[in-house]
Design an enzyme around this catalytic site. Structure first.
Site, PDB file in Angstrom:
ATOM      1  N   HIS A 168       0.832  -1.217   0.000  1.00 10.26           N
ATOM      2  CA  HIS A 168       0.000   0.000   0.000  1.00 10.26           C
ATOM      3  C   HIS A 168       0.865   1.267   0.000  1.00 10.26           C
ATOM      4  O   HIS A 168       0.438   2.308   0.505  1.00 10.26           O
ATOM      5  CB  HIS A 168      -0.944   0.038   1.213  1.00 10.26           C
ATOM      6  CG  HIS A 168      -1.677  -1.232   1.455  1.00 10.26           C
ATOM      7  ND1 HIS A 168      -2.895  -1.518   0.871  1.00 10.26           N
ATOM      8  CD2 HIS A 168      -1.341  -2.331   2.182  1.00 10.26           C
ATOM      9  CE1 HIS A 168      -3.294  -2.724   1.255  1.00 10.26           C
ATOM     10  NE2 HIS A 168      -2.361  -3.248   2.039  1.00 10.26           N
ATOM     11  N   SER A 191      14.262  21.688 -16.602  1.00 10.33           N
ATOM     12  CA  SER A 191      13.031  22.425 -16.852  1.00 10.33           C
ATOM     13  C   SER A 191      13.393  23.708 -17.576  1.00 10.33           C
ATOM     14  O   SER A 191      14.485  24.243 -17.396  1.00 10.33           O
ATOM     15  CB  SER A 191      12.359  22.741 -15.513  1.00 10.33           C
ATOM     16  OG  SER A 191      11.560  23.901 -15.635  1.00 10.33           O
ATOM     17  N   LYS A 223      15.478  22.093 -11.370  1.00  8.61           N
ATOM     18  CA  LYS A 223      14.827  20.818 -11.633  1.00  8.61           C
ATOM     19  C   LYS A 223      15.686  19.821 -12.393  1.00  8.61           C
ATOM     20  O   LYS A 223      16.491  20.156 -13.241  1.00  8.61           O
ATOM     21  CB  LYS A 223      13.531  21.050 -12.441  1.00  8.61           C
ATOM     22  CG  LYS A 223      12.474  21.767 -11.655  1.00  8.61           C
ATOM     23  CD  LYS A 223      11.613  20.822 -10.851  1.00  8.61           C
ATOM     24  CE  LYS A 223      10.834  19.996 -11.784  1.00  8.61           C
ATOM     25  NZ  LYS A 223       9.473  19.785 -11.497  1.00  8.61           N
ATOM     26  N   GLU A 230       8.937   8.499 -17.161  1.00  8.89           N
ATOM     27  CA  GLU A 230       7.591   9.041 -17.389  1.00  8.89           C
ATOM     28  C   GLU A 230       7.104   8.719 -18.799  1.00  8.89           C
ATOM     29  O   GLU A 230       5.955   8.346 -19.015  1.00  8.89           O
ATOM     30  CB  GLU A 230       7.573  10.560 -17.158  1.00  8.89           C
ATOM     31  CG  GLU A 230       7.716  10.914 -15.683  1.00  8.89           C
ATOM     32  CD  GLU A 230       7.869  12.410 -15.452  1.00  8.89           C
ATOM     33  OE1 GLU A 230       7.378  13.211 -16.263  1.00  8.89           O
ATOM     34  OE2 GLU A 230       8.496  12.782 -14.443  1.00  8.89           O
TER      35      GLU A 230
END
Ligand code: ARG
Length: 458
Positions: free
Chosen positions: A155, A276, A282, A289
């Protein structure tokens, strides 16, 4: 003029020609088409269906066409209907009437079925090689981290201690099953459909088994109508690729989480992450992804194929031309994902100190603490209750199981002795999980060596 213009008195409408044409995407099967035709022509000559000398001229010219394409001396004509028509028309341009004999006892229906099977066989082998490489990367990293303790989750809550090696080998097992699946699909694909002709076989004395042997097929299809209209092997492959992508996508999700400041379990190499355009601080995990994103696309390809085939009557129907873009897309995307994912892992910096630190919170040794009482004779359910209360006490007093004093322990049960600290030490908790398949270092080393053995014969 079209190959089939005898029956027609008008040229094809040019929009219809574009609509109908598949050469823009089936041209990638030129090698298979030519190799298949060479085997077919050789068989026609051997069986006396065409003259031996004509068969030889056809084969020689087809080989020249192949080398011309590969050396950029011959360009595809995108006005042609498909790769099969294109190759045949070039052949006929070059050797006239003899070229026109190649299509004896053959149809594009069995020709395209042959070409796809040959193409997929080659791709399956390449995909397998990419998975094997990924497996090797996983084994290499895992072998360095059989003692790197980290939390295992259920979980997404810290649950019990494992090691990074054990964690990575879990993914390695998934990819091992993918290899087994690909091997099975290879066998289903490795059956020659040529000789089914349009749908009803032929009256010529062809030798299908000879062609199968020439082209490295195990055997030939049993029924000519099935031979031309079966695409199960492509659906099976798209399904296996979807499962591979599902595995990669789960792994991607972990990597994305682990890259976050909250986990900070891994840092991707600069060459495998992106920045970024606005936020200078970043470093984004774009590869995982995109892998996660492309998984949806590959599932889409599987759905395309299943939906495409669900309503077509026997035998060949033009709908089936739509199979190629879907399966090619699934293959191309799975391959690039496998390749980049392996390189990304290989160069990643796993932060074992952060993993170790995360293991200190979340009471991941609570089960071991209960097991300690059980080993001293207490029934598991009673021990479970005591540790539950102990954990609640720790939460209230901002403590962990290893910072409790023995006096505090004894308030919950007098079975506790000072050896409890050894029993709940995270390293010991992992080392004691020696059961087959468990996270103890020797168990993970066995997983790695068994997998390496499997890969040798994969
Ligand atoms: N381009 C076609 C395909 O990809 C080849 C088979 C065409 N056969 C036919 N009877 N029109 O399916």
């Amino acid at each position: 003029m079209k190959m089939w213009d005898g029956r027609f008195s008008k040229a094809l409408n040019s929009r219809v020609n574009d609509f109908n044409s598949s050469i823009s995407f089936d041209c990638r099967m030129y090698r298979e088409d030519i190799t298949g035709s060479i085997a077919h022509a050789t068989m026609l000559g051997r069986c006396g269906i065409i003259e031996q000398s004509e068969a030889e001229l056809i084969c020689k010219t087809l080989k020249e066409i192949l080398s011309d394409i590969e050396n950029n001396r011959l360009e595809f004509d995108f006005e042609a209907e498909d790769i099969h028509m294109f190759i045949e028309s070039v052949l006929t341009e070059r050797i006239g009437d003899t070229g026109k004999r190649l299509h004896t006892s053959r149809s594009r229906n069995d020709q395209v079925a042959l070409d796809i099977r040959m193409y997929l066989k080659r791709e399956i082998a390449e995909i397998k090689a990419l998975i094997i490489r990924l497996e090797e990367v996983l084994c290499d990293i895992a072998s360095k981290h059989t003692e790197s303790v980290m939390p295992g989750y259920t979980h997404l809550q810290r649950a019990q201690p494992v090691t990074l090696g054990h964690y990575l080998m879990a993914y390695a097992q998934m990819f091992a099953r993918d290899i087994v699946r690909l091997n099975e699909i290879y066998a289903h694909t490795n059956i020659l459909p040529l000789g089914s002709c349009a749908l009803a076989g032929t009256t010529y004395p062809i030798d299908r088994h000879f062609v199968a042997e020439q082209l490295g097929f195990d055997t030939v299809t049993e029924n000519s109508m099935d031979g031309v209209s079966d695409r199960d092997f492509a659906i099976e492959l798209a399904s296996a690729l979807s499962i591979i992508m599902m595995h990669l996508s789960r792994f991607s999700e972990e990597i994305i989480l682990w890259c976050s400041g909250e986990f900070a379990f891994v840092e991707l190499d600069d060459a495998y992450s992106t920045g970024s355009s606005i936020m200078p601080q970043k470093k984004n995990p774009d590869i995982p992804e995109l892998v996660r994103g492309k998984t949806g696309r590959v599932y889409g390809d599987l759905t395309t194929l299943l939906t495409l085939m669900k309503g077509i009557p026997l035998a060949y129907n033009k709908d089936m031309q739509e199979d190629k873009e879907a399966i090619f897309d699934a293959i191309d995307n799975t391959k690039i994902c496998l390749e980049l994912f392996a390189s990304m892992l290989q160069t990643a910096n796993f932060k074992t100190d952060k993993m170790r630190a995360a293991s200190a919170y979340g009471f991941i040794n609570a089960t071991d603490c209960a097991d300690y009482l059980v080993k001293k004779g207490m029934p598991f359910r009673s021990a479970y209750k005591i540790i539950g209360r102990l954990v609640a006490y720790c939460i209230d007093n901002n403590k962990s199981l290893d910072t409790l004093t023995i006096e505090e322990y004894k308030q919950f049960s007098d079975v506790f002795e000072s050896d409890v600290y050894e029993a709940i030490d995270l390293i010991n908790c992992v080392n004691e999980r020696r059961c087959y398949g468990g996270p103890a270092p020797e168990s993970v080393l066995r997983q790695i060596s068994n997998l390496r053995e499997f890969l040798k014969n994969a």
